[in-house]
Scaffold this motif. Structure first.
Motif, PDB file in Angstrom:
ATOM      1  N   GLY A 283     -61.178  46.649   8.667  1.00  0.00           N
ATOM      2  CA  GLY A 283     -59.785  46.574   9.098  1.00  0.00           C
ATOM      3  C   GLY A 283     -59.495  45.440  10.053  1.00  0.00           C
ATOM      4  N   GLY A 284     -60.362  44.450  10.101  1.00  0.00           N
ATOM      5  CA  GLY A 284     -60.088  43.309  10.960  1.00  0.00           C
ATOM      6  C   GLY A 284     -60.989  43.199  12.167  1.00  0.00           C
ATOM      7  N   ALA A 285     -61.709  44.267  12.516  1.00  0.00           N
ATOM      8  CA  ALA A 285     -62.622  44.190  13.649  1.00  0.00           C
ATOM      9  C   ALA A 285     -63.775  43.258  13.295  1.00  0.00           C
ATOM     10  N   SER A 286     -64.197  42.459  14.255  1.00  0.00           N
ATOM     11  CA  SER A 286     -65.235  41.458  13.983  1.00  0.00           C
ATOM     12  C   SER A 286     -66.555  41.869  14.618  1.00  0.00           C
ATOM     13  N   LEU A 287     -67.629  41.296  14.095  1.00  0.00           N
ATOM     14  CA  LEU A 287     -68.956  41.551  14.645  1.00  0.00           C
ATOM     15  C   LEU A 287     -69.112  40.852  15.986  1.00  0.00           C
TER      16      LEU A 287
ATOM     17  N   PRO B   6     -74.434  51.782   5.876  1.00  0.00           N
ATOM     18  CA  PRO B   6     -73.501  51.955   4.758  1.00  0.00           C
ATOM     19  C   PRO B   6     -72.085  51.685   5.259  1.00  0.00           C
ATOM     20  N   VAL B   7     -71.305  50.972   4.496  1.00  0.00           N
ATOM     21  CA  VAL B   7     -69.935  50.614   4.911  1.00  0.00           C
ATOM     22  C   VAL B   7     -68.993  51.702   4.414  1.00  0.00           C
ATOM     23  N   ALA B   8     -68.462  52.485   5.350  1.00  0.00           N
ATOM     24  CA  ALA B   8     -67.557  53.577   4.985  1.00  0.00           C
ATOM     25  C   ALA B   8     -66.183  53.032   4.615  1.00  0.00           C
ATOM     26  N   ALA B   9     -65.484  53.754   3.773  1.00  0.00           N
ATOM     27  CA  ALA B   9     -64.119  53.374   3.407  1.00  0.00           C
ATOM     28  C   ALA B   9     -63.245  53.363   4.659  1.00  0.00           C
ATOM     29  N   GLU B  10     -62.428  52.345   4.815  1.00  0.00           N
ATOM     30  CA  GLU B  10     -61.520  52.201   5.947  1.00  0.00           C
ATOM     31  C   GLU B  10     -62.253  52.119   7.280  1.00  0.00           C
TER      32      GLU B  10
ATOM     33  N   SER C  76     -66.954  39.013   1.508  1.00  0.00           N
ATOM     34  CA  SER C  76     -66.541  39.954   2.556  1.00  0.00           C
ATOM     35  C   SER C  76     -67.073  41.336   2.206  1.00  0.00           C
ATOM     36  N   LEU C  77     -67.133  42.200   3.204  1.00  0.00           N
ATOM     37  CA  LEU C  77     -67.649  43.557   2.990  1.00  0.00           C
ATOM     38  C   LEU C  77     -66.634  44.408   2.248  1.00  0.00           C
ATOM     39  N   MET C  78     -67.152  45.360   1.471  1.00  0.00           N
ATOM     40  CA  MET C  78     -66.312  46.270   0.706  1.00  0.00           C
ATOM     41  C   MET C  78     -66.811  47.694   0.912  1.00  0.00           C
ATOM     42  N   PRO C  79     -65.933  48.712   0.750  1.00  0.00           N
ATOM     43  CA  PRO C  79     -66.384  50.107   0.861  1.00  0.00           C
ATOM     44  C   PRO C  79     -67.524  50.379  -0.121  1.00  0.00           C
ATOM     45  N   GLY C  80     -68.560  51.072   0.349  1.00  0.00           N
ATOM     46  CA  GLY C  80     -69.704  51.382  -0.487  1.00  0.00           C
ATOM     47  C   GLY C  80     -70.825  50.379  -0.380  1.00  0.00           C
TER      48      GLY C  80
ATOM     49  N   THR D 285     -76.866  39.335   7.454  1.00  0.00           N
ATOM     50  CA  THR D 285     -77.866  38.565   6.703  1.00  0.00           C
ATOM     51  C   THR D 285     -77.777  38.791   5.193  1.00  0.00           C
ATOM     52  N   MET D 286     -77.472  40.020   4.758  1.00  0.00           N
ATOM     53  CA  MET D 286     -77.341  40.266   3.321  1.00  0.00           C
ATOM     54  C   MET D 286     -76.541  41.536   3.105  1.00  0.00           C
ATOM     55  N   VAL D 287     -76.063  41.694   1.865  1.00  0.00           N
ATOM     56  CA  VAL D 287     -75.254  42.847   1.485  1.00  0.00           C
ATOM     57  C   VAL D 287     -75.812  43.397   0.181  1.00  0.00           C
ATOM     58  N   VAL D 288     -75.975  44.713   0.105  1.00  0.00           N
ATOM     59  CA  VAL D 288     -76.383  45.362  -1.143  1.00  0.00           C
ATOM     60  C   VAL D 288     -75.134  45.998  -1.746  1.00  0.00           C
ATOM     61  N   ARG D 289     -74.782  45.560  -2.954  1.00  0.00           N
ATOM     62  CA  ARG D 289     -73.555  46.045  -3.598  1.00  0.00           C
ATOM     63  C   ARG D 289     -73.872  46.366  -5.065  1.00  0.00           C
TER      64      ARG D 289
END
Length: 593
Positions: A432-436, A423-427, A459-463, A443-447
């Protein structure tokens, strides 16, 4: 009471004991009590001398249950052990699992003979019964305590505690055989029997484990059926090896080792499914062994039994460990001291003590009582002080395992990648710019309940829930990217300090400039190398190394390790004793953020 009603009562009572134990474990965790001790005590309370009043003295049934449970536990232990780990610590662990067990048994046997007023052979039998450490107790307490030990120490304890059970079991059985018919088994015959049983057990484990791995790879079974297939096949290997007069316990451990390193996919799911079976085996063993114990009889030999336990913890085990590890010169004094102390005894010792009871040897009840007291004392004293000892002897990595919300899925047919979800936490740092890292692929994102490709998500978003492909051994290094940030800029400055250094700066240069205490052998290392030695392969952002008045903090990571190091001055003292050099050093070594 009819037979059917009796069966219902047995099922209800057994289930109730398990539920009470699980409920009690919640309380036990708050006090840091070893969970397995809880089930042992509940078994005692439910027994004939306790409030439960259950009269249970079926040593034959307990031995059969214990054999099956121990075989499954050892198989599970082998599944979780990597060949690479075994190769690194093969010589010391094999010495501890064989020579160490024998030395512990002999030394403790002498003490038991004197303290309990027994003949030497019965004393050695007591020593053999309590000679091995318990894999279930050692591994569970390390995980439950959230401890991360230095790789060499952790691997040594893990493999030794799994591999020394077969040696102790075989030694106990041979001694029982010798006591029952001393004329038919000479000391030389004992050694020969030991070698033969170990040899047959090892060969059967390699052949059986290879066959199980091949079956799992080719049959493509459902996850639940795969686990059932593996368990049934492991028990089959155990039984056949015993029929061939080999060590079935060694065979199932080696079989687990083969399967864990040769299955082409689905190992994570297999281990997850087996967890429940292994837990049930551990709980059943401790409950049944607790039911067999009689507190009234334990009190009759309590003082000498406590003496045996003290001798084993403070003399027998340490001397055996020193004799095995000191000549190798690969282990420091602190590491040897910690391994000596963390020799936890568990259900295996009580299980072995039931063998003299089955053989109806003289003093069999005394042997059982002493083994039970030794296990209780070991779980109480050594189990409760595990974390303290790790910190005292400086063998624990400075941070504990973090409970990161991570989902891991094996990919069938691939040993090099697995699917991991966060899960992508807020902030989070990833926002914030850190890369993988280069070895991780999104591979995929559930939004919002929808599955998006990386191109659709942009791009990834909070939640969001991010799913990535990554090597199994490196997955944990992604955790810090998705965790919530510590704080905003002020908290970041408090955490990392005012300055940062490139990690390729030599530790000796920093130490000379600030007058910091550094060992001569560490001076040529770069800061990155120093962190790598300190934390091995588990470095996370925020990990710290204290050098006198200065704290070095891992600020940024790369694929190779630490890239930037925060420099936090806790106390100025010597650090400001040379102001001119301070100004020059800031320009030369440090870079403002």
């Amino acid at each position: 009471m009819t037979i059917i009603q009796h069966i219902y009562w047995v099922f209800a009572a057994a289930s109730a004991l398990v539920l009470v134990g699980i409920a009690s474990s919640v309380i036990a965790r708050r006090f840091g009590a070893p969970l397995l001790l809880v089930f042992l005590v509940i078994g005692m309370l439910a027994g004939a001398d306790g409030p439960g009043g259950i009269a249970f003295d079926d040593y034959s049934g307990a031995y059969e249950l214990g054999s099956l449970a121990l075989a499954i536990i050892l198989f599970d232990g082998g599944l979780r052990t990597r060949f690479a780990t075994v190769r690194r610590v093969l010589a010391p662990t094999m010495l501890l699992a064989t020579v160490g067990v024998l030395l512990s048994a002999i030394l403790t046997g002498f003490a038991a003979s004197w303290l309990l007023q027994l003949d030497s052979m019965t004393g050695f039998l007591v020593g053999a019964v309590v000679a091995s450490t318990d894999a279930a107790a050692v591994l569970f307490l390390l995980r439950a305590g959230g401890l991360q030990l230095r790789e060499r120490v952790g691997a040594t304890l893990e493999i030794e505690s799994s591999a020394n059970d077969p040696a102790a079991i075989l030694l106990t059985m041979l001694l029982v055989q010798y006591v029952t018919s001393p004329a038919g088994l000479s000391p030389l015959a004992l050694v020969q029997e030991f070698v033969v049983e170990f040899g047959i057990g090892g060969i059967a484990g390699v052949i059986g484990g290879g066959a199980i791995a091949r079956g799992l790879n080719r049959l493509q079974l459902d996850h639940a059926l795969s686990a059932l297939f593996a368990l049934a096949a492991a028990v089959l290997v155990f039984g056949i090896t015993g029929q061939l007069h080999g060590s079935g316990f060694l065979a199932v451990y080696v079989a687990g080792l083969m399967v864990g390193n040769r299955v082409s996919g689905g190992l994570t799911n297999l281990l997850g499914t087996l967890d429940a079976a292994t837990w049930l085996c551990q709980i059943a063993m401790f409950l049944v062994l607790g039911l067999l114990a009689s507190p009234r009889l334990l009190l009759e030999s309590l003082l000498p039994a406590l003496g045996v336990a003290a001798f084993l913890m403070f003399v027998g085990r340490p001397l055996a460990v020193v004799a095995c590890l000191a000549p190798l010169r690969r282990y420091g004094k602190r590491e040897i001291a910690f391994i000596s102390w963390i020799g936890l005894r568990g259900a295996v010792g009580i299980f072995l003590a039931s063998i003299p009871m089955l053989a109806q040897l003289p003093h069999a009840q005394l042997v059982f009582n002493v083994a039970f007291v030794v296990v209780l004392v070991s779980l109480l004293v050594q189990g409760w002080t595990l974390g303290l000892a790790a910190r005292l002897f400086d063998v624990a990595l400075p941070h504990r395992e973090r409970a990161v919300r991570r989902v891991e899925l094996d990919l069938p047919g691939s040993l090099e990648r697995e699917l991991v979800g966060y899960p992508v936490a807020a902030e989070a740092r990833i926002l914030g710019g850190a890369s993988l890292p280069g070895w991780a692929q999104l591979t995929m994102v559930v939004r919002g309940g929808e599955i998006l490709t990386t191109a659709e998500a942009d791009s990834l978003m909070p939640g969001d829930y991010a799913y990535l492909l990554a090597p199994p051994g490196r997955v944990y290094r992604l955790d810090w990217l998705f965790a919530p940030p510590e704080e905003a800029s002020e908290a970041e400055r408090e955490l990392f300090g005012e300055f940062s250094l490139d990690a390729d700066v030599r530790l000796g240069d920093v130490a000379d400039f600030y007058g910091l205490p550094v060992r001569p052998k560490d001076a040529p290392l770069t800061l990155a190398e120093h962190f790598a030695r300190r934390f091995e392969h588990t470095i996370e952002v925020g990990d710290r190394v204290r050098l006198g008045p200065v704290t070095l903090v891992a600020r940024e990571l790369s694929d190779e390790g630490v890239a930037k190091v925060g420099f936090k001055i806790e106390s100025f003292g010597k650090a400001l004793a040379r102001p001119a050099r301070l100004v020059d050093g800031v320009a030369r070594l440090l870079g403002r953020r």
